[in-house]
Structures are given as structure tokens and as C-alpha cells.
Write a protein that holds these residues in place. Structure first.
Motif, PDB file in Angstrom:
ATOM      1  N   MET A  53       0.848  -1.193   0.000  1.00  0.00           N
ATOM      2  CA  MET A  53       0.000   0.000   0.000  1.00  0.00           C
ATOM      3  C   MET A  53       0.885   1.245   0.000  1.00  0.00           C
ATOM      4  N   LYS A  54       0.589   2.172  -0.904  1.00  0.00           N
ATOM      5  CA  LYS A  54       1.395   3.383  -1.011  1.00  0.00           C
ATOM      6  C   LYS A  54       1.174   4.287   0.192  1.00  0.00           C
ATOM      7  N   LYS A  55       2.278   4.765   0.765  1.00  0.00           N
ATOM      8  CA  LYS A  55       2.175   5.645   1.913  1.00  0.00           C
ATOM      9  C   LYS A  55       1.627   7.006   1.497  1.00  0.00           C
ATOM     10  N   GLN A  56       0.836   7.602   2.403  1.00  0.00           N
ATOM     11  CA  GLN A  56       0.289   8.925   2.133  1.00  0.00           C
ATOM     12  C   GLN A  56       1.382   9.982   2.285  1.00  0.00           C
ATOM     13  N   LEU A  57       1.417  10.925   1.356  1.00  0.00           N
ATOM     14  CA  LEU A  57       2.410  11.990   1.426  1.00  0.00           C
ATOM     15  C   LEU A  57       2.171  12.871   2.645  1.00  0.00           C
ATOM     16  N   VAL A  58       3.240  13.214   3.326  1.00  0.00           N
ATOM     17  CA  VAL A  58       3.146  14.159   4.436  1.00  0.00           C
ATOM     18  C   VAL A  58       2.965  15.560   3.850  1.00  0.00           C
ATOM     19  N   GLN A  59       1.940  16.270   4.307  1.00  0.00           N
ATOM     20  CA  GLN A  59       1.636  17.597   3.786  1.00  0.00           C
ATOM     21  C   GLN A  59       2.366  18.678   4.585  1.00  0.00           C
ATOM     22  N   SER A  60       2.545  19.830   3.964  1.00  0.00           N
ATOM     23  CA  SER A  60       3.139  20.961   4.674  1.00  0.00           C
ATOM     24  C   SER A  60       2.171  21.476   5.730  1.00  0.00           C
ATOM     25  N   VAL A  61       2.688  22.183   6.714  1.00  0.00           N
ATOM     26  CA  VAL A  61       1.869  22.723   7.795  1.00  0.00           C
ATOM     27  C   VAL A  61       0.921  23.785   7.235  1.00  0.00           C
ATOM     28  N   LYS A  62      -0.304  23.776   7.691  1.00  0.00           N
ATOM     29  CA  LYS A  62      -1.316  24.716   7.206  1.00  0.00           C
ATOM     30  C   LYS A  62      -0.832  26.158   7.337  1.00  0.00           C
ATOM     31  N   GLY A  63      -0.972  26.910   6.247  1.00  0.00           N
ATOM     32  CA  GLY A  63      -0.606  28.323   6.270  1.00  0.00           C
ATOM     33  C   GLY A  63       0.847  28.604   5.958  1.00  0.00           C
ATOM     34  N   THR A  64       1.623  27.549   5.645  1.00  0.00           N
ATOM     35  CA  THR A  64       3.020  27.748   5.253  1.00  0.00           C
ATOM     36  C   THR A  64       3.149  27.518   3.749  1.00  0.00           C
ATOM     37  N   ARG A  65       4.309  27.852   3.191  1.00  0.00           N
ATOM     38  CA  ARG A  65       4.526  27.713   1.755  1.00  0.00           C
ATOM     39  C   ARG A  65       5.819  26.936   1.497  1.00  0.00           C
ATOM     40  N   ASP A  66       5.803  26.135   0.432  1.00  0.00           N
ATOM     41  CA  ASP A  66       7.013  25.474  -0.052  1.00  0.00           C
ATOM     42  C   ASP A  66       7.634  26.360  -1.135  1.00  0.00           C
ATOM     43  N   PHE A  67       8.901  26.655  -0.979  1.00  0.00           N
ATOM     44  CA  PHE A  67       9.593  27.493  -1.953  1.00  0.00           C
ATOM     45  C   PHE A  67      10.434  26.618  -2.879  1.00  0.00           C
ATOM     46  N   TYR A  68       9.814  26.148  -3.949  1.00  0.00           N
ATOM     47  CA  TYR A  68      10.567  25.484  -5.002  1.00  0.00           C
ATOM     48  C   TYR A  68      11.440  26.530  -5.699  1.00  0.00           C
ATOM     49  N   PRO A  69      12.406  26.099  -6.532  1.00  0.00           N
ATOM     50  CA  PRO A  69      13.316  27.093  -7.139  1.00  0.00           C
ATOM     51  C   PRO A  69      12.605  28.259  -7.809  1.00  0.00           C
ATOM     52  N   GLU A  70      11.459  28.021  -8.457  1.00  0.00           N
ATOM     53  CA  GLU A  70      10.739  29.116  -9.115  1.00  0.00           C
ATOM     54  C   GLU A  70      10.251  30.143  -8.097  1.00  0.00           C
ATOM     55  N   GLN A  71       9.677  29.675  -6.976  1.00  0.00           N
ATOM     56  CA  GLN A  71       9.194  30.588  -5.943  1.00  0.00           C
ATOM     57  C   GLN A  71      10.369  31.254  -5.209  1.00  0.00           C
ATOM     58  N   MET A  72      11.443  30.491  -5.038  1.00  0.00           N
ATOM     59  CA  MET A  72      12.608  31.043  -4.363  1.00  0.00           C
ATOM     60  C   MET A  72      13.257  32.141  -5.194  1.00  0.00           C
ATOM     61  N   ALA A  73      13.227  31.991  -6.507  1.00  0.00           N
ATOM     62  CA  ALA A  73      13.789  33.018  -7.382  1.00  0.00           C
ATOM     63  C   ALA A  73      13.041  34.333  -7.214  1.00  0.00           C
ATOM     64  N   LEU A  74      11.713  34.259  -7.079  1.00  0.00           N
ATOM     65  CA  LEU A  74      10.918  35.471  -6.874  1.00  0.00           C
ATOM     66  C   LEU A  74      11.228  36.082  -5.516  1.00  0.00           C
ATOM     67  N   ARG A  75      11.333  35.242  -4.477  1.00  0.00           N
ATOM     68  CA  ARG A  75      11.633  35.766  -3.150  1.00  0.00           C
ATOM     69  C   ARG A  75      12.996  36.447  -3.124  1.00  0.00           C
ATOM     70  N   THR A  76      13.960  35.850  -3.792  1.00  0.00           N
ATOM     71  CA  THR A  76      15.298  36.437  -3.848  1.00  0.00           C
ATOM     72  C   THR A  76      15.291  37.752  -4.627  1.00  0.00           C
ATOM     73  N   TRP A  77      14.551  37.774  -5.739  1.00  0.00           N
ATOM     74  CA  TRP A  77      14.435  39.009  -6.518  1.00  0.00           C
ATOM     75  C   TRP A  77      13.808  40.119  -5.680  1.00  0.00           C
ATOM     76  N   LEU A  78      12.754  39.772  -4.934  1.00  0.00           N
ATOM     77  CA  LEU A  78      12.086  40.748  -4.083  1.00  0.00           C
ATOM     78  C   LEU A  78      13.044  41.253  -3.011  1.00  0.00           C
ATOM     79  N   TYR A  79      13.785  40.337  -2.399  1.00  0.00           N
ATOM     80  CA  TYR A  79      14.775  40.718  -1.390  1.00  0.00           C
ATOM     81  C   TYR A  79      15.806  41.672  -1.977  1.00  0.00           C
ATOM     82  N   ASN A  80      16.293  41.386  -3.167  1.00  0.00           N
ATOM     83  CA  ASN A  80      17.304  42.242  -3.787  1.00  0.00           C
ATOM     84  C   ASN A  80      16.743  43.623  -4.117  1.00  0.00           C
ATOM     85  N   ALA A  81      15.468  43.685  -4.537  1.00  0.00           N
ATOM     86  CA  ALA A  81      14.845  44.979  -4.807  1.00  0.00           C
ATOM     87  C   ALA A  81      14.693  45.788  -3.523  1.00  0.00           C
ATOM     88  N   ILE A  82      14.326  45.101  -2.440  1.00  0.00           N
ATOM     89  CA  ILE A  82      14.204  45.746  -1.133  1.00  0.00           C
ATOM     90  C   ILE A  82      15.562  46.245  -0.654  1.00  0.00           C
TER      91      ILE A  82
END
Length: 423
Positions: free
Chosen positions: A1-30
Motif C-alpha cells: 500500500m502506497k504511503k500517504q504523502l506528508v503535507q506541509s503545515v497549514k498556512g506555510t509555503r514550499d519554496f521550489y526554485p521558481e518561488q525562491m527566485a521570486l523571493r530572492t528578486w524581491l529581497y534584492n529589490a528591497i
């Protein structure tokens, strides 16, 4: 039986490279706009004593929105819901040696136990910027100008963004004129702050619940519609003169309903909003002249704002201002299909990194087509193919995947060739 994937905590976000690139760009602009005004970067701890917020930030933030935990020694701690009390504490600890005025900025993670919805998460990143040690209205105007310059730098003009400004001292005087007692002022400020969050009947009912009479509610509603009220405040008259000097007057407007919910604000208050009204406030802030003394320091005036990354990210997307961002730093992938050349590929990568290139080596002597597909999927612009003939001649076959061209290049010249082709 396939194990159920563990989900992220409610209200948090996973920063895959695409999302991390935006966060880094925003940080650099700031960072760019903060440093353009001469502000220094700083940071505080993620965990703080709940007592730091209990008497400073307001009951709602402490009792309803804070993530509270008890350590093994029995002390009550919280994941920081905001940064201004930490700033006040740190300044109070060294206020006799810090040169003033203090100009500091920070960008880091925060937590609030709220219902996740569009534009609001429980974990978020926030820009904080503060000017401490000056009572001048110019300091208030400078803080507003920084936010306007940031919006301008990311393509959000005054046709999209407005910075709404009010003054708590002005509001306090107006409320006293309505017969609001000193004990009621804090509660009525919350009534003002909730004006755009409730419909008319609900707002009137809320106002009555804090002890306001019907005539007072009518007078308060009329006051909040008076767009010329700012002219009765010497501070706001000077403020609007100063923002004109800063060249950002087209972003700034008076808004009597802006009061800010936190208890520590003492003078100018401000919020950034989109003109279409599609989003909640982008940022908020103002003057807080008593907070340093509230945490044990000597009295020290201060003004600043905080801006979360969630709403500004949604706005940039909504108005088509998100930049095209690279999600991989790699300039060149070294590919080899001959197992005996894997060591040579690693040594070549080391040489090129010393020369300033950002280099990946494919970890296996796999089929060339597989390696090219990998490079294409990651948007790596160049692939250097190291085959037996190229290795014997001290060369590589350099493929430019952007324009589908290739050329044989001496290994020692690859860095220069890539630099010339990247221009």
C-alpha cells in the motif's frame, strides 16, 4: 500500500526554485532601495518572550494571532508575529553607543495564527524599515518616500498604488471634540481601523459595542469622510510638503480611516493599497515614539513600516509586473558519455569555476541525448561535450542551446567564449 504523502503545515509555503527566485528578486529589490536611502541591514531572533508583545502590540495580536509555546524552563515564548518590539528591545540595549538617527532594515520570516486566505498566510516574509532617533516630520516623509521608491522600482506606479496617510494625534484631538474619553480612545481607534473591514450596519454595531453613542457614531462617520481634515494638523501639512520634496507626492494621499490597529503608534500612520481595491493593505506603519521606553530604554522617537511578501507578490502578478527570472545559476553543463572521462570532467569543472564560470558536471556517463534534455529542462544555456577526441585535443564541443549552435573550443578559452556569447 502506497504511503500517504506528508503535507506541509497549514498556512506555510514550499519554496521550489521558481518561488525562491521570486523571493530572492524581491529581497534584492528591497535591499537596493533600502541602501539607496542609507539604511543598514539587521536581524533579530525568531523566538521572543511573549511578554515583549503583551503590553505593546495589542490584545488581538497576542491572544489570537501569536504562536505561543512554553520552553522546558516554563517560560512562555512566541514565534515572532512582528519585528518592531524586537527592534525597540535591541536599540534599548545599546542606545547609548548607537549613532543616531538609526536607519535599519530587515527581511525575514514571521508567524501569525490567522485563517489562511488569499493574500494571508500563517508564515510569511516581511520587510521592516525604521528610522529611530528623530522627531522630525521629515523622518516620517522619508519612510513614506522609501516605500514609494520601492513601488516605482518594481514597476508599480501611482496609477496602481496609493500610500494613504493619517495622524493619530489629529484623530485623538477630533475624538476628544466628540466627547470620547481618554479611556475610550484606544477602543475607538480600533473602530476606525475596522471601517473598511465591515459593512455599515456591522460597523455601527461594533462602534456601539465599545460605548459610543449614536451622535458620536454619526460624527465619527462624518469625520472619516472629510478629505480636507489633514489641513488642521501642522504635522501633516509639513509631511505633505516634505514628500513633495522627495518627489513622491503622486503616490501619497490623506485617508482619515487609516489608523493602524497596533497600540504603540503615536503620530503619523500610513498604509499602501492598490487603487483598484483588489487586495488588502500591502504594507502598514507609522510613528511609535514610546516603544523603546516601554521595553526599558530611555525615550527615543521612531518611525517605520512593515511589508509582507505575500500581497506584493500577488499584486506584481495581477498587474503583469513579475520579471522573467532564472531559476538555475548554471552557465554550462559538462557532459561526457565515456566513463573513463568522468575524472577529467570534474577537473575541467574545477578549472572553469576558478575562471569564474558556474558549472555543473552530469554525474553519470549517460547517453548524450539524456544530458542535453536535462540541460534544456533546467534552462542551462551551454553544454560542453567532453568526448575522447575532444579530451585528447584539449578541447570541448560547446553547444549553445539558446540558438541551437555548436563549435569546437579550446578548454582554456571556454570561459571567454561563454562571456562573449552571453553579452
Amino acid at each position: 500500500m502506497k504511503k500517504q504523502l506528508v503535507q506541509s503545515v497549514k498556512g506555510t509555503r514550499d519554496f521550489y526554485p521558481e518561488q525562491m527566485a521570486l523571493r530572492t528578486w524581491l529581497y534584492n529589490a528591497i535591499r537596493a532601495v533600502s541602501e539607496r536611502f542609507g539604511y543598514q541591514e539587521w536581524e533579530g531572533p525568531i523566538l521572543e518572550s511573549i511578554a515583549l508583545y503583551a503590553a505593546k502590540s495589542g490584545e488581538e495580536l497576542v491572544k489570537e494571532q501569536s504562536f505561543v509555546l512554553t520552553d522546558r524552563g516554563g517560560d512562555e515564548l512566541t514565534l515572532r508575529p512582528e519585528l518592531t518590539p524586537t527592534l525597540a528591545r535591541m536599540v534599548a540595549q545599546k542606545q547609548n553607543v548607537l549613532p543616531k538617527p538609526i536607519r535599519w532594515w530587515s527581511f525575514g520570516p514571521f508567524w501569525r495564527y490567522e485563517r489562511p486566505q488569499k493574500g494571508r498566510t500563517r508564515e510569511f516574509f516581511q520587510w521592516n524599515i525604521d528610522l529611530i532617533g528623530s522627531t522630525s516630520v521629515q523622518a516620517d516623509a522619508e519612510i513614506a518616500a522609501i516605500s514609494a521608491e520601492f513601488f516605482r522600482s518594481v514597476g508599480l506606479g501611482p496609477d496602481i498604488i496609493r500610500i494613504q496617510v493619517n495622524n493619530r494625534r489629529l484623530m485623538d484631538a477630533q475624538l476628544r471634540g466628540m466627547g470620547i474619553t481618554a479611556e475610550q480612545v484606544s477602543a475607538v481607534f480600533k473602530v476606525i481601523d475596522k471601517r473598511d473591514k465591515l459593512n455599515d450596519p456591522a460597523w455601527s454595531e461594533y462602534a456601539a459595542s465599545v460605548g459610543m453613542s449614536e451622535p458620536q457614531i454619526v460624527a465619527l462617520s462624518a469625520m472619516m469622510s472629510d478629505r480636507e481634515l489633514w489641513k488642521q494638523s501642522d504635522d501633516l501639512v509639513a509631511f505633505f510638503d516634505a514628500v513633495a520634496d522627495f518627489g513622491v507626492a503622486d503616490y501619497i494621499e490623506f485617508e482619515p480611516s487609516v489608523i493602524r490597529g497596533l497600540d504603540y503608534y503615536t503620530g503619523t500612520v500610513m498604509e499602501g493599497r492598490d487603487r483598484d481595491g483588489k487586495f488588502r493593505a500591502i504594507y502598514g506603519g507609522g510613528r511609535y515614539d514610546n516603544l523603546v521606553s516601554d521595553v526599558g530604554g530611555d525615550p527615543l522617537p521612531a518611525v517605520g513600516f512593515a511589508m509582507g511578501d505575500v500581497v506584493i507578490g500577488l499584486m506584481l502578478q495581477e498587474y503583469g509586473k513579475l520579471p522573467a527570472l532564472k531559476t538555475t545559476p548554471t552557465q554550462v553543463l559538462i557532459a561526457t558519455f565515456d566513463l573513463s572521462l568522468c575524472g577529467a570532467a570534474r577537473r575541467l569543472a574545477a578549472q572553469w569555476r576558478t575562471a569564474g564560470l558556474r558549472v555543473e558536471v552530469y554525474p553519470d556517463a549517460a547517453k548524450l541525448d539524456r544530458q542535453l534534455k536535462y540541460a534544456d529542462a533546467k534552462n542551462i544555456p551551454f553544454v560542453a561535450i567532453l568526448g575522447p577526441d575532444e579530451a585528447a585535443a584539449g578541447k570541448v564541443m560547446l553547444k549553445d542551446l539558446r540558438i541551437k549552435s555548436q563549435q569546437v573550443v579550446a578548454q582554456s578559452e571556454v570561459a571567454q567564449v561563454i562571456a562573449s556569447l552571453a553579452d
